[in-house]
Design an enzyme around this catalytic site. Structure first.
Site, short mmCIF file in Angstrom:
data_model
loop_
_atom_site.label_atom_id
_atom_site.label_comp_id
_atom_site.label_asym_id
_atom_site.label_seq_id
_atom_site.Cartn_x
_atom_site.Cartn_y
_atom_site.Cartn_z
CG ASP A 49 -1.95 0.99 1.29
OD1 ASP A 49 -1.95 1.86 0.41
OD2 ASP A 49 -2.79 0.93 2.20
CG ASP A 109 -2.95 3.88 -3.33
OD1 ASP A 109 -3.89 3.09 -3.47
OD2 ASP A 109 -2.93 4.75 -2.45
CD GLU A 110 -5.07 -0.49 -1.01
OE1 GLU A 110 -5.47 -1.64 -0.76
OE2 GLU A 110 -5.72 0.53 -0.76
#
Length: 407
Positions: free
Chosen positions: A10, A104-105
């Site tokens: 993350d 973003d993960e």
DNA sequence: TCTGGGGTCCTAGGACCC
DNA sequence: TCTGGGGTCCTAGGACCC
């Protein structure tokens, strides 16, 4: 399935950190990324700003009240998408099983990578170091026997954390954590469960599963499993993922609008955005949804219409949207409008046979080509001539990067 | 100028067909 | 003189994720 090793990565304050790297003057300062439209909110706050209580979703004036010296940066989707695409491709060096969860993960199933790379911590450190070196960005990583716990773990240490939950520690680690830490339990479900006396993940795991099932149906069993830290859902790489199921755009209008002609102008713009994206993906949709949020923010109406044949031409979408609008008696001025295309069919693009439709299709293709190259709304309908051309003003951490498909 | 935008999944009820 | 029931499609709305 008990012996898997899943890693969840993350990125920390992703959009804000990318901006701070791009502009050294912003480093170490409280900044926040916002949207470009008039009524926008905080999309991501830097850790310096978070110390003042600035949070995602906060109104601008509220962020300024919490932190008067905050620097606001209008987000640049392209920058974030490019960065995240490169980060995801780094992950593929360690396993082909990379599931992009948002911009973003990602989840990585590294079960079969250990022979090559050694311990999972080592993979985590390697990835963290490469991301730091290449982009100056930090991330938090969770390592656990499944996705549910890996995600929980990555949340436990921020920024720049690494947290491991080993199989024999699961119950001890999760027992006292609040249920809303679980991915899938939002504020509504939290309230429901609180009413049953369930506050911690341990409480949830010990609660009789048949009562959960009676109350929540299929979800009841799922809740029970989550309470025990159990999750056998696989890490699904992009290449195996289901095709996209809907395409939509919505916008909060600069000002609340009541006049039909103003509403139509926005609908045409939205139809063009949805249509263009559908054509780019090579899909058509049979159902058009129109969503209206009223001036009071809380009341809204959604209506849908299913057509005889799937469409993806902007003017066809526009016509359907008007048809739906005409069945609605607006109760208040309109704050937000949205159009979504569903029941998508994937079909090979084919030029229509009849001359008139054929000409239209060729013209639309040409317009799309120009807009793809020079930015949205470079060539468009006459009534949209004064629409801002500033590329896609949509920014959202849930944005799925187009270019992250493998190979 | 108070409160964004892109998605997925689930439920529940009605229409319609066999 | 009785009104079952499964399947599919459609609509509306809500919860949840980032």
């Amino acid at each position: 399935m008990n012996d898997r090793i899943i890693l969840h990565l993350d990125m920390n304050a992703f959009f804000a950190s990318v901006e701070q790297q791009a502009n050294p003057a912003l480093r170490g300062k409280p900044i926040a990324v916002i949207g470009s439209s008039g009524r926008t909110v905080i999309t991501t706050a830097s850790y310096e700003a978070r110390k003042f209580g600035v949070k995602t979703g906060m109104a601008i004036w509220e962020a300024k009240r919490q932190c008067p010296q905050i620097i606001l940066v209008v987000g640049d989707n392209h920058k974030y998408t490019c960065t995240s695409t490169r980060i995801f491709s780094m992950m593929l060096d360690y396993t082909p099983l990379v599931e992009v969860f948002s911009i973003d993960e990602a989840f990585l199933d590294v079960t079969h990578s250990l022979k090559i790379f050694g311990a999972p911590e080592r993979i985590a450190y390697l990835l963290k170091a490469r991301i730091k070196q290449s982009f100056g960005l930090t991330c938090s990583v969770g390592i656990a026997p499944n996705k549910l716990l890996a995600k929980l773990a990555s949340d436990m240490k921020k920024p720049d954390g690494l947290t491991i939950i080993r199989p024999d520690e699961v119950s001890q680690i999760i027992d006292q954590l609040p249920i809303k830490d679980l991915c899938g339990i939002g504020s509504r479900m939290e309230r429901h469960l609180n009413l049953l006396g369930i506050r911690t993940i341990g409480d949830l795991g010990r609660f009789p599963v048949d009562i959960l099932k009676r109350k929540f149906g299929v979800t009841g069993q799922h809740l029970h499993d989550m309470g025990l830290g159990m999750d056998d859902s696989p890490v699904v790489p992009a290449s195996d993922q289901d095709k996209i199921k809907s395409i939509g755009h919505s916008m909060t209008l600069r000002r609340d609008v009541s006049l039909r002609q103003d509403i139509l102008k926005y609908l045409l713009q939205l139809s063009e955005m949805v249509g263009r994206r559908a054509r780019r993906y090579g899909v058509s949709g049979k159902t058009v949804h129109l969503y209206v949020r009223y001036a009071d923010f809380y009341s809204s109406i959604g209506k849908q219409q299913t057509l005889a044949n799937p469409i993806n031409q902007s003017d066809d979408i526009y016509k359907a949207a008007i048809d739906i609008l005409d069945t609605i008696e607006l109760q208040q001025p309109v704050r937000l409008l949205g159009i979504r295309l569903t029941s998508l069919k994937y079909q090979v693009a084919q030029l229509p046979l009849f001359p008139q439709e054929r000409r239209k299709a060729l013209m639309v293709n040409a317009m799309d080509a120009v807009n793809n190259r020079y930015g949205d709304f470079t060539v468009t309908f006459a009534s949209l001539m004064d629409t801002e051309k500033k590329g896609s003003h949509v920014i959202s951490p849930a944005w799925r990067p187009d270019g992250c498909q493998r190979r």
